[in-house]
Design a protein around this motif. Structure first.
Motif, PDB file in Angstrom:
ATOM      1  N   GLN A 134       0.827  -1.202   0.000  1.00 30.25           N
ATOM      2  CA  GLN A 134       0.000   0.000   0.000  1.00 30.25           C
ATOM      3  C   GLN A 134       0.865   1.257   0.000  1.00 30.25           C
ATOM      4  O   GLN A 134       0.536   2.250  -0.655  1.00 30.25           O
ATOM      5  CB  GLN A 134      -0.920   0.010   1.223  1.00 30.25           C
ATOM      6  CG  GLN A 134      -1.954   1.143   1.217  1.00 30.25           C
ATOM      7  CD  GLN A 134      -2.957   1.009   0.082  1.00 30.25           C
ATOM      8  OE1 GLN A 134      -3.610  -0.012  -0.076  1.00 30.25           O
ATOM      9  NE2 GLN A 134      -3.079   2.050  -0.734  1.00 30.25           N
ATOM     10  N   ASN A 188       0.749   4.194  -2.652  1.00 29.09           N
ATOM     11  CA  ASN A 188       0.533   5.574  -2.182  1.00 29.09           C
ATOM     12  C   ASN A 188       1.630   6.514  -2.675  1.00 29.09           C
ATOM     13  O   ASN A 188       1.362   7.677  -2.992  1.00 29.09           O
ATOM     14  CB  ASN A 188       0.475   5.605  -0.654  1.00 29.09           C
ATOM     15  CG  ASN A 188      -0.820   5.013  -0.116  1.00 29.09           C
ATOM     16  OD1 ASN A 188      -1.812   4.887  -0.843  1.00 29.09           O
ATOM     17  ND2 ASN A 188      -0.812   4.624   1.147  1.00 29.09           N
ATOM     18  N   SER A 198       1.531  -0.945  -8.371  1.00 28.56           N
ATOM     19  CA  SER A 198       0.434  -1.438  -7.532  1.00 28.56           C
ATOM     20  C   SER A 198       0.504  -2.956  -7.486  1.00 28.56           C
ATOM     21  O   SER A 198       0.033  -3.646  -8.400  1.00 28.56           O
ATOM     22  CB  SER A 198      -0.926  -0.997  -8.077  1.00 28.56           C
ATOM     23  OG  SER A 198      -1.969  -1.505  -7.262  1.00 28.56           O
ATOM     24  N   ALA A 205      -7.521   0.173  -3.519  1.00 26.26           N
ATOM     25  CA  ALA A 205      -6.445   0.425  -4.473  1.00 26.26           C
ATOM     26  C   ALA A 205      -6.991   1.055  -5.749  1.00 26.26           C
ATOM     27  O   ALA A 205      -6.421   2.021  -6.281  1.00 26.26           O
ATOM     28  CB  ALA A 205      -5.710  -0.875  -4.802  1.00 26.26           C
TER      29      ALA A 205
END
Length: 539
Positions: free
Chosen positions: A264, A268, A299, A309
């Protein structure tokens, strides 16, 4: 003694003495030469980039293996291969331990052992006519690379001579015959050098000044071969259309195999960097891009299945107001499988499933594990690959509004046909999405050198987008612009001129390599015939 006897004795004295049989260099000389050959080849590649060292390395190996028995030639080739590949591939041992690196280096060195044996085998052809030495050397190098690029498990083309010529005039030859022609030219230059520097090891030395004349001519020939690329026109863009493209290098929390343990956070990073770019666009500090490119593994959370996501990527695309090519790990067609993909994410509508590319050439033992039970006996590191990546079946032609992309992922840039298929499919801009977080800056620069060759080969602008660097743009003449630092967060924006035409290399495709490799096989056969004839000649 009669007058006849005196005349006969005088005539016998004037006859030349039988020359000693052809001999190789002494082994005490040949072995260090082979090691020096590998080291010279090494420094031709990034991060060193001393491209003239490549033909020197070729020449040293050719000299070391000439006239040797097959086993000795193979051994010398293997020495050169270890000296080249062990340091060249040192980035593979950063996070997986020494065993995979050692095995890969030894495997690649084995192909140079075959080259050394082949060089020894064709020695009679070169000895019969010294002019043959240069083309024979070029043909054998192309044949060796053709084999190494395909075997085993799809091959590993790292360390091709062509990829060492990023700043060389020979790079321009890629527009005529791709990487095989560049390799051939480098090896021919090396063959000319060894022909110039070879001496007969029968005690003659270089006593006659006349012997220096062909040396100078051959050395000049090697220089002319290296300069020949200057005659090849490159860098011609297509019909004048342009597109503004942004590369987002979001960086990762930490380097290493567990970089994606904070998946994550990686996502980000790329979202936040894109939002920062959007803020600069809104403030008038940057032009609005027509396309944003994220790297491979931007990702590792499947955005098609994970709403959080997907929402974050949509936020980035909507805010920047441009489609984003997202490097993502997606679920596979079956349980326990995954896909390494580039998917176009459009503002307002989200993922465009019609513009999705799945990597066609997954990396064995890194993205999938062949013979897993056997491989586990060698190294338990293979179990880090919990789910095998499945290959895609179609070229990476992605239509992103005003520009058609030729998308290839990571190591695919090393494979000729994977890149060419995107250009013949209509790609105007080559895009290499990569993740260098598990390696180092040397590996990243070696990969960028491949992007440079592909840009020249197909007359296309190109870019490399990496999670951690090196990212940057490459012009159709091979020049690099806006290259980023390593292990940093950076965003670069550039207007690129799109290209639609085809170079000769794009048109002829695989045929130069087929022709050159076929001639290499013919040379091996011709050497076999000559050796057989020499064995049956009496006396």
């Amino acid at each position: 003694m009669t007058t006849v006897d005196r005349d006969q004795t005088h005539a016998d004295a004037e006859q030349p003495r039988p020359a000693a049989g052809p001999r190789p260099l002494p082994l005490r000389v040949a072995a260090p030469l082979a090691v020096a050959a590998g080291l010279a080849l090494l420094v031709a590649f990034p991060p060193y980039g001393v491209w003239p060292a490549a033909p020197v390395g070729v020449a040293l190996l050719a000299a070391a293996a000439h006239r040797r028995r097959l086993r000795a030639g193979a051994g010398l080739g293997f020495l050169a291969g270890v000296a080249l590949f062990a340091p060249l591939l040192a980035w593979t041992n950063l996070h997986t331990g020494y065993l995979p690196w050692v095995l890969l280096s030894l495997l690649q060195a084995g192909y140079l052992a075959l080259l050394g044996a082949a060089t020894a085998w064709v020695s009679p052809l070169a000895d019969r006519a010294r002019w043959r030495w240069a083309p024979l050397t070029g043909l054998l190098w192309v044949g060796q690379e053709a084999l190494r690029d395909r075997t085993p498990f799809g091959g590993f083309p790292w360390g091709r001579l062509a990829f060492s010529q990023g700043d060389s005039p020979l790079l321009r030859l890629a527009a005529l015959g791709g990487a095989p022609l560049v390799t051939f030219a480098v090896a021919v230059a090396g063959g000319l050098l060894v022909t110039a520097g070879w001496r007969r090891w029968n005690g003659d030395g270089w006593r006659s000044p006349r012997r220096w004349r062909p040396v100078a001519a051959l050395a000049a020939g090697a220089v002319l071969v290296c300069a020949s690329g200057l005659l090849v026109p490159v860098g011609r863009a297509g019909g004048g259309a342009t597109a503004t493209v942004a590369i987002v290098q979001g960086n990762v929390p930490r380097l290493g195999l567990d970089f994606n343990a904070q998946r994550q956070a990686v996502l980000n990073n790329h979202v936040d960097a894109t939002l920062d770019l959007a803020a600069r666009v809104a403030a008038g500090a940057q032009p609005r891009p027509d396309l944003v490119v994220w790297p491979e593994n931007a990702s590792d959370i499947d955005p098609l299945r994970n709403p959080t996501a997907g929402a974050r990527i949509s936020q980035a695309a909507d805010t920047i107001g441009a489609p984003i090519l997202v490097g993502a790990v997606l679920a596979g067609p079956e349980a326990g499988q995954v896909r390494n993909a580039g998917i176009l994410w459009r503002p307002g509508t989200g993922p465009d499933m019609a513009q999705l590319y799945t990597k066609r050439h997954p990396v064995p033992f890194a993205e999938y594990v062949p013979l897993r039970d056997l491989a586990r006996m060698v190294s338990k590191q293979v179990d880090r690959v919990r789910a095998d990546f499945v290959p895609g079946s179609t070229p990476g032609v992605v239509r992103a509004g005003p520009v058609v992309l030729g998308d290839v992922i990571c190591f695919e840039v090393a494979y000729d046909e994977v890149v060419r298929d995107t250009v013949t499919g209509g790609a105007q801009l080559l895009v290499v999405q990569t993740n260098n977080a598990t390696f180092n800056v040397a590996e990243a620069r070696q990969q960028l050198a491949m992007v440079r060759l592909r840009a020249v080969e197909h007359g296309r602008p190109a870019l490399m987008a990496s999670t951690v660097g090196v990212s940057g743009f490459v012009a159709p003449d091979g020049r690099v612009s806006d290259a980023t630092g390593f292990n940093t967060r950076e965003v670069v924006v550039r207007q690129v001129h799109l290209a639609d035409g085809r170079t000769l290399a794009t048109r002829v495709g695989l045929w130069p390599e087929v022709l050159l490799a076929g001639l290499a096989v013919a040379a091996l056969v011709a050497a076999a015939v000559l050796r057989r004839r020499e064995r049956v000649v009496p006396g």
